[in-house]
Design a protein around this motif. Structure first.
Motif, PDB file in Angstrom:
ATOM      1  N   TYR A  65       0.840  -1.201   0.000  1.00 20.44           N
ATOM      2  CA  TYR A  65       0.000   0.000   0.000  1.00 20.44           C
ATOM      3  C   TYR A  65       0.874   1.250   0.000  1.00 20.44           C
ATOM      4  O   TYR A  65       0.661   2.186  -0.779  1.00 20.44           O
ATOM      5  CB  TYR A  65      -0.916  -0.027   1.225  1.00 20.44           C
ATOM      6  CG  TYR A  65      -1.799   1.181   1.377  1.00 20.44           C
ATOM      7  CD1 TYR A  65      -2.955   1.324   0.614  1.00 20.44           C
ATOM      8  CD2 TYR A  65      -1.496   2.168   2.302  1.00 20.44           C
ATOM      9  CE1 TYR A  65      -3.769   2.431   0.762  1.00 20.44           C
ATOM     10  CE2 TYR A  65      -2.313   3.280   2.465  1.00 20.44           C
ATOM     11  CZ  TYR A  65      -3.443   3.400   1.689  1.00 20.44           C
ATOM     12  OH  TYR A  65      -4.247   4.499   1.846  1.00 20.44           O
ATOM     13  N   GLU A  68       2.485   1.829  -3.392  1.00 22.92           N
ATOM     14  CA  GLU A  68       1.521   2.324  -4.381  1.00 22.92           C
ATOM     15  C   GLU A  68       1.163   3.787  -4.121  1.00 22.92           C
ATOM     16  O   GLU A  68       1.070   4.585  -5.052  1.00 22.92           O
ATOM     17  CB  GLU A  68       0.261   1.458  -4.387  1.00 22.92           C
ATOM     18  CG  GLU A  68      -0.788   1.886  -5.379  1.00 22.92           C
ATOM     19  CD  GLU A  68      -0.379   1.745  -6.849  1.00 22.92           C
ATOM     20  OE1 GLU A  68      -1.157   2.170  -7.720  1.00 22.92           O
ATOM     21  OE2 GLU A  68       0.719   1.228  -7.139  1.00 22.92           O
ATOM     22  N   ARG A  71       4.053   5.786  -5.317  1.00 24.64           N
ATOM     23  CA  ARG A  71       4.085   5.809  -6.776  1.00 24.64           C
ATOM     24  C   ARG A  71       3.065   6.806  -7.310  1.00 24.64           C
ATOM     25  O   ARG A  71       3.372   7.621  -8.196  1.00 24.64           O
ATOM     26  CB  ARG A  71       3.806   4.418  -7.345  1.00 24.64           C
ATOM     27  CG  ARG A  71       3.938   4.351  -8.872  1.00 24.64           C
ATOM     28  CD  ARG A  71       3.408   3.054  -9.425  1.00 24.64           C
ATOM     29  NE  ARG A  71       1.961   2.953  -9.326  1.00 24.64           N
ATOM     30  CZ  ARG A  71       1.095   3.615 -10.103  1.00 24.64           C
ATOM     31  NH1 ARG A  71       1.524   4.452 -11.025  1.00 24.64           N
ATOM     32  NH2 ARG A  71      -0.202   3.455  -9.964  1.00 24.64           N
ATOM     33  N   SER A  80      -5.226   5.410 -10.706  1.00 23.15           N
ATOM     34  CA  SER A  80      -5.051   3.984 -10.406  1.00 23.15           C
ATOM     35  C   SER A  80      -5.755   3.605  -9.123  1.00 23.15           C
ATOM     36  O   SER A  80      -6.300   2.525  -8.991  1.00 23.15           O
ATOM     37  CB  SER A  80      -3.567   3.644 -10.292  1.00 23.15           C
ATOM     38  OG  SER A  80      -2.940   3.805 -11.532  1.00 23.15           O
ATOM     39  N   ALA A  81      -5.751   4.498  -8.148  1.00 25.64           N
ATOM     40  CA  ALA A  81      -6.384   4.206  -6.867  1.00 25.64           C
ATOM     41  C   ALA A  81      -7.889   4.073  -7.023  1.00 25.64           C
ATOM     42  O   ALA A  81      -8.531   3.303  -6.332  1.00 25.64           O
ATOM     43  CB  ALA A  81      -6.054   5.307  -5.854  1.00 25.64           C
ATOM     44  N   GLY A  86      -5.868  -3.568  -8.015  1.00 28.95           N
ATOM     45  CA  GLY A  86      -4.968  -3.744  -6.878  1.00 28.95           C
ATOM     46  C   GLY A  86      -5.185  -5.092  -6.256  1.00 28.95           C
ATOM     47  O   GLY A  86      -6.119  -5.799  -6.614  1.00 28.95           O
TER      48      GLY A  86
END
Length: 89
Positions: A65, A68, A71, A80-81, A86
């Motif tokens: 987590y 990410e 990133r 992306s979130a 994921g």
């Protein structure tokens, strides 16, 4: 009767906190606070391999987590979130 599961979603921002407390004579506590919600993970007094495995999975997922989030921060993107892509534990 089917088992029931509760779900809790914590909106995290810069004011959210997490803490770990170890004790000499009892099991440790791990706490996450966000907004008006405080979640503390507790353990039974007698630990088994299952609790150790859970703690390791928690650490692995927390590390993933964090990577990410970093990133996304570095890329300047949040898409992306929100896409739902994921790994779940």
């Amino acid at each position: 009767m089917a088992a029931r599961m509760s779900a809790l979603s914590l909106p995290i921002d810069a004011r959210a906190t997490s803490s770990f407390r170890a004790f000499r004579a009892r099991t440790p506590l791990f706490t996450v606070a966000a907004g008006q919600v405080l979640v503390t993970l507790t353990l039974p007094e007698r630990l088994s391999a299952g609790e150790v495995a859970f703690a390791r999975r928690l650490a692995d997922q927390a590390a993933a987590y964090a990577a990410e989030v970093e990133r996304l921060y570095r890329s300047g993107s949040r898409s992306s979130a929100r896409s739902g892509k994921g790994r779940a534990a």
